[in-house]
Design an enzyme around this catalytic site. Structure first.
Site, PDB file in Angstrom:
ATOM      1  CD  GLU A 284      82.623   3.667  48.719  1.00 46.83           C
ATOM      2  OE1 GLU A 284      83.465   4.569  48.912  1.00 46.83           O
ATOM      3  OE2 GLU A 284      82.904   2.491  48.442  1.00 46.83           O
ATOM      4  CG  ASP A 285      76.591   4.639  48.102  1.00 45.84           C
ATOM      5  OD1 ASP A 285      77.451   3.753  48.022  1.00 45.84           O
ATOM      6  OD2 ASP A 285      75.892   4.842  49.108  1.00 45.84           O
TER       7      ASP A 285
END
Ligand code: MN
Length: 745
Positions: A99-100
């Site tokens: 996600e990051d």
């Protein structure tokens, strides 16, 4: 020059120190994982750590810590508190990577294989639940449970993630603390409970209390501490004679005792409206036996026998969860006995294996899995039920969460069919639930039941061990009341289906009647006319209109009256509207540069009311909730409805606080308990109206022999005012207890 150099230096020192700390934490993780590691596992973990470390290297958490602390902690919780292995450790370390950062699932699959990448994928998909304040909390929760049916480890790691986020919630802004805590108590703590993760569930609950009602939390924690010495002394005396007997058994044992959790003490105090000192079961004593698996049951009962030789057991409080484990896998033998000083003490007897399962839940049992099938099959059954609920297409996400909380989180009762077959039902299930559980047709025709040979009505609540025979009649037909008689989602949805079918049939008859009538009245059946009819008869839908006509609730004479009214006019229906929360916030911000609603001032900008469920007064911590049709309602942060509102509709919450104002007064409730004496009511009223000049709105008393209970609704300015009043009332002669209660019941 000097300044710059110093700044530079301090950064260097930080980084070195941080690097060392990261390595320390990583080593600690490895150390804890060591007992479960197989050959080559350490390498896998190292690789996952290296990748996560590199991926998050420039990121920091809100607290200022390096981000990698978070995945490391989550992995540590997975190992230490859930008992998960290498695959999960790797997935936990990588859970925020996709996600990051730039790393993709495909990269993870290449390095770690399909299993790890699937789990990380599941964790990535359900991220929104925790990290964003969207309205989709319920939807996200459903999504998360979908992954549960694929690989339970996704949920277990997610719970570890949530636990670490709760442990580090301090650095988050206040409104986020409230929302995250609410979600936790509303969904995640019960989920942890359902999966048998008792230690995690307890910690989540305590943290919830800590972030929502810090003062109460602190008070209870302090009192637990203060009473520690005397408690330990009591326990030493209590176990002394038992120990001597246990030493004769040919088995190793351990006696533990831990106080109840802060949250459960708090719950007891609130539910029974008693002070800390009156919570009698502050702790339980646990005897843990190190016995081979085939002798567990035998030894546990031997210990039971020893304990009850010394202390008289309460026959109503014997719980045998060894013969029939709880749905979440819990196995233990509980008895409550009377100590020499007359105090009731709960004693829990279990094997080491049972104890580990009780604390760590699902994952812990893998170690013993060759021998254990009971637990797996119970959890399997539960998962099947979760899957079934998930597959129901007609449920909205909110209904689903409701259903899930109502049914799948519940404790269970065990009952028997006439042939002695064991069935598991949700706690609170009725004879009617049981009938629908057997078959829809049997449910639909159910007129009653025989429970343990005794005739009972269909809404009879089942108890553990009941044997049930359903009685049916071909003339029976379900009605609306039945929905109140059942708790299982299966029975509910079947009854709804049957009622719908019934309604449709009646509505069809209604339509024929209506069309015939309209022809007689020479009116054309078009949409406009239907709107007029709905308006006139005040019904919400065409189906309801036709149903009422079919049932004869709206008669031919009524229809005639409709025709005779002077030119039927369509009134404008006020539309239910939800104002955009963002728009409201902007309006408030435009007024005083802050998006917090000031109670007592902002009436000109938005309309708001104080919620009736918790009757907030100035000084209470509060939030605003934008309702669908009734404007903004102000609730106390510890309102009984707050967890649901904040967890399901976090996007409709706006910050609110009180302005300092003393001329206004607010309705609140006080509950008083005391010994009954002549003139007491008079004294109470005197304090309220004369000394403090407070207006009472209502007062009601009931007296048991010798004791009176009173409920007083009154108007106060703020919490300080209320506290003064409480302390004055406590001084009235004969008064035992004065406490505030939520709203008008
Ligand atoms: Mn995370």
């Amino acid at each position: 020059m000097y300044l710059e150099a110093k700044k530079f230096l301090s950064v260097v020192v930080d980084v070195v120190e941080e690097k060392r700390e990261i390595i320390n934490r990583y080593r600690r993780l490895l150390r804890k994982a060591k007992p479960v590691l197989k050959e080559g596992d350490a390498k896998v973990i190292k690789r996952a750590f290296t990748i996560a470390m590199e991926a998050h290297k420039n990121m920091r958490r809100k607290s200022g810590e390096p981000f990698i602390f978070h995945p490391l902690s989550v992995a540590e919780i997975c190992v230490e508190e859930i008992g998960l292995g290498t695959t999960s450790i790797a997935a936990a370390l990588l859970h925020d990577v996709v996600e990051d950062t730039d790393i993709q699932l495909i990269d993870i699959e290449r390095v770690f294989g399909k299993k790890v990448s699937k789990i990380v994928d599941g964790l990535t998909k359900i991220r929104g639940v925790f990290d964003y304040g969207s309205s989709a909390q319920a939807e996200n929760f459903r999504k998360m449970l979908f992954t549960l049916s694929e690989d339970v480890r996704v949920i277990l790691i997610k719970l570890a993630d949530r636990l670490h986020n709760m442990r580090t919630l301090e650095s988050m802004p206040r409104n986020k603390q409230l929302r995250v805590s609410s979600e936790t108590i509303y969904l995640y703590a019960p989920l942890a409970h359902r999966l048998g993760l008792n230690a995690i569930k307890t910690e989540l609950e305590d943290l919830y209390l800590r972030f929502t009602e810090y003062t109460t939390y602190r008070e209870i924690a302090d009192k637990i501490d203060e009473t520690k010495t005397s408690r330990n002394r009591f326990i030493r005396h209590f176990v002394h004679p038992i120990k001597e007997e246990l030493d004769h058994l040919k088995v190793q044992y351990e006696i533990k005792s831990r106080p109840k959790s802060i949250f459960s003490i708090f719950n007891k105090m609130r539910k029974q409206n008693i002070p800390f000192e009156e919570v009698y079961d502050l702790f339980a004593i646990r005897v843990i036996l190190d016995t081979p698996i085939d002798q567990e049951k035998n030894y546990c009962w031997q210990v039971y026998s020893i304990v009850t030789d010394y202390y008289m057991p309460n026959p109503d409080r014997l719980r045998d969860w060894i013969s029939t484990p709880k749905g979440n896998g819990y196995e233990s033998l509980h008895t409550t006995v009377m100590a020499k000083n007359g105090q009731w003490v709960e004693v829990q007897i279990r094997s080491k294996r049972m104890d580990e399962i009780a604390e760590k839940g699902y994952a812990a049992h893998w170690k013993y899995k060759d021998n254990i099938t009971k637990y797996e099959s119970n959890l399997e059954k539960w998962l099947v039920r979760v899957r079934e609920t998930l597959e129901k297409q007609d449920l909205s996400a909110l209904e689903f969460v409701d259903d899930f909380r109502g049914n799948l989180f519940n404790e269970e009762v065990f009952v028997f069919t006439p042939r002695g077959e064991l069935k598991t039902m949700a706690k609170g299930a009725t004879a009617l639930d049981f009938a629908f559980d057997i078959h829809t047709d049997i449910g639909a025709k159910c007129i009653g039941a025989k429970v343990n040979q005794k005739l009972v009505p269909i809404n009879h609540v089942l108890q553990n061990g009941d044997q049930i025979e359903i009685l049916t009649s071909s003339k029976q037909k379900p009605n609306e009341d039945w929905l109140r008689f059942v708790v299982s989602s299966k029975a509910k949805s079947k009854i709804k289906d049957l009622l719908k079918e019934d309604r449709r049939k009646v509505a069809e008859e209604g339509k024929e009647i209506l069309l015939r009538k309209l022809r007689q009245m020479k009116l054309e059946a078009n949409n406009h006319l239907y709107d007029q009819l709905r308006e006139y008869f005040n019904v919400s839908s065409q189906l309801e209109l036709l149903f009422k006509i079919g049932k004869g609730i709206i008669s031919a004479a009524d229809l005639k009256k409709f025709q005779d009214q002077p030119t039927p006019q369509l009134k404008k229906r006020p539309l239910a509207e939800t104002k955009d929360v963002k728009a409201i916030e902007q309006q408030i911000k435009a007024k005083h540069q802050e998006d917090t609603l000031l109670i007592g001032e902002d009436m000109d900008v938005v309309e708001y009311k104080l919620a009736k469920c918790c009757t907030p007064i100035p000084g209470d911590e509060v939030f605003g909730f934008v309702t669908v049709s009734e404007g903004i309602k102000i609730h106390r942060s510890n309102c009984p409805n707050a967890p649901e509102l904040l967890a399901n509709h976090g996007n409709r919450v706006i910050k609110a606080k009180w302005t300092s104002q003393h001329e206004l007064s607010f309705l609140t409730g006080l509950r008083v308990v005391g010994t009954d004496r002549v003139g007491l009511i008079n004294d109470v009223s005197k304090v309220i109206s004369e000394e403090l000049k407070v207006n009472m709105s209502s007062i009601s008393f009931k007296t048991d022999p010798g004791i009176f209970h009173g409920e007083i609704m009154l108007y106060v300015n703020d919490t300080r005012h209320l506290e003064t009043l409480i302390s004055k009332l406590e001084k009235v002669e004969g008064m035992e207890q004065v406490s505030r209660f939520d709203g008008r019941v």
